[in-house]
Motif scaffolding. Structure first.
Motif, short mmCIF file in Angstrom:
data_model
loop_
_atom_site.label_atom_id
_atom_site.label_comp_id
_atom_site.label_asym_id
_atom_site.label_seq_id
_atom_site.Cartn_x
_atom_site.Cartn_y
_atom_site.Cartn_z
N HIS A 94 3.51 7.87 3.69
CA HIS A 94 3.56 6.74 2.92
C HIS A 94 4.28 5.73 3.67
N GLY A 95 5.31 5.96 4.32
CA GLY A 95 5.99 4.84 5.19
C GLY A 95 5.25 4.59 6.57
N GLY A 98 3.18 1.65 5.01
CA GLY A 98 3.50 0.74 4.45
C GLY A 98 3.89 0.72 3.15
N GLN A 99 3.56 1.82 2.34
CA GLN A 99 3.84 2.17 0.85
C GLN A 99 5.06 2.40 0.59
N TYR A 100 6.04 1.41 0.87
CA TYR A 100 7.63 1.66 0.54
C TYR A 100 7.82 1.97 -0.93
N VAL A 103 7.20 5.85 -1.13
CA VAL A 103 8.37 6.34 -0.48
C VAL A 103 9.45 6.48 -1.25
#
Length: 128
Positions: A94-95, A98-100, A103
């Motif tokens: 996920h990192g 860009g799916q913080y 994360v």
């Protein structure tokens, strides 16, 4: 402490069961379209997604049944440790996308699993 460990394991098991069922039985394309963080599914093979689903189903079983049935209860902290590793992989995936927010959610699951592993290995292992 025992109650807190059971609650944490039950929460993780419910999460693993739900996630495992969807990854194992729902077609990848439909899952990617319906899932808010499903972008990673576009980069994964159907076999990988299904295997991950089966691993999650096994985790759901391994977090509860060994302790509840007193059959190989050492598998509860082992399963929780494996869940920690699974969440590290999820956080990396996920990192990279860009799916913080996901994360951070995986970090919460990781912390819960680490608590179960630590608790059952060290603080309050099952008698046996």
């Amino acid at each position: 402490m025992n109650l807190a460990l059971w609650i944490a394991a039950a929460l993780l098991a419910a999460l693993a069961l739900s996630s495992g069922i969807t990854k194992t039985f729902i077609p990848k394309e439909r899952l990617a379209a319906a899932h808010s963080g499903g972008e990673w599914l576009r980069h994964a093979s159907v076999g990988f997604v299904r295997t991950l689903g089966v691993v999650e189903l096994l985790a759901a079983v391994g977090l509860i049944l060994p302790g509840a049935l007193d059959v190989a209860p050492f598998m509860v902290p082992v399963t929780a440790t494996c869940w920690v590793l699974l969440m590290v992989g999820a956080m990396i995936t996920h990192g990279r996308l860009g799916q913080y927010a996901l994360v951070m959610l995986n970090l919460v699951y990781l912390a819960l699993a680490a608590f179960v592993a630590w608790g059952r290995f060290d603080l309050e292992p099952f008698a046996g």
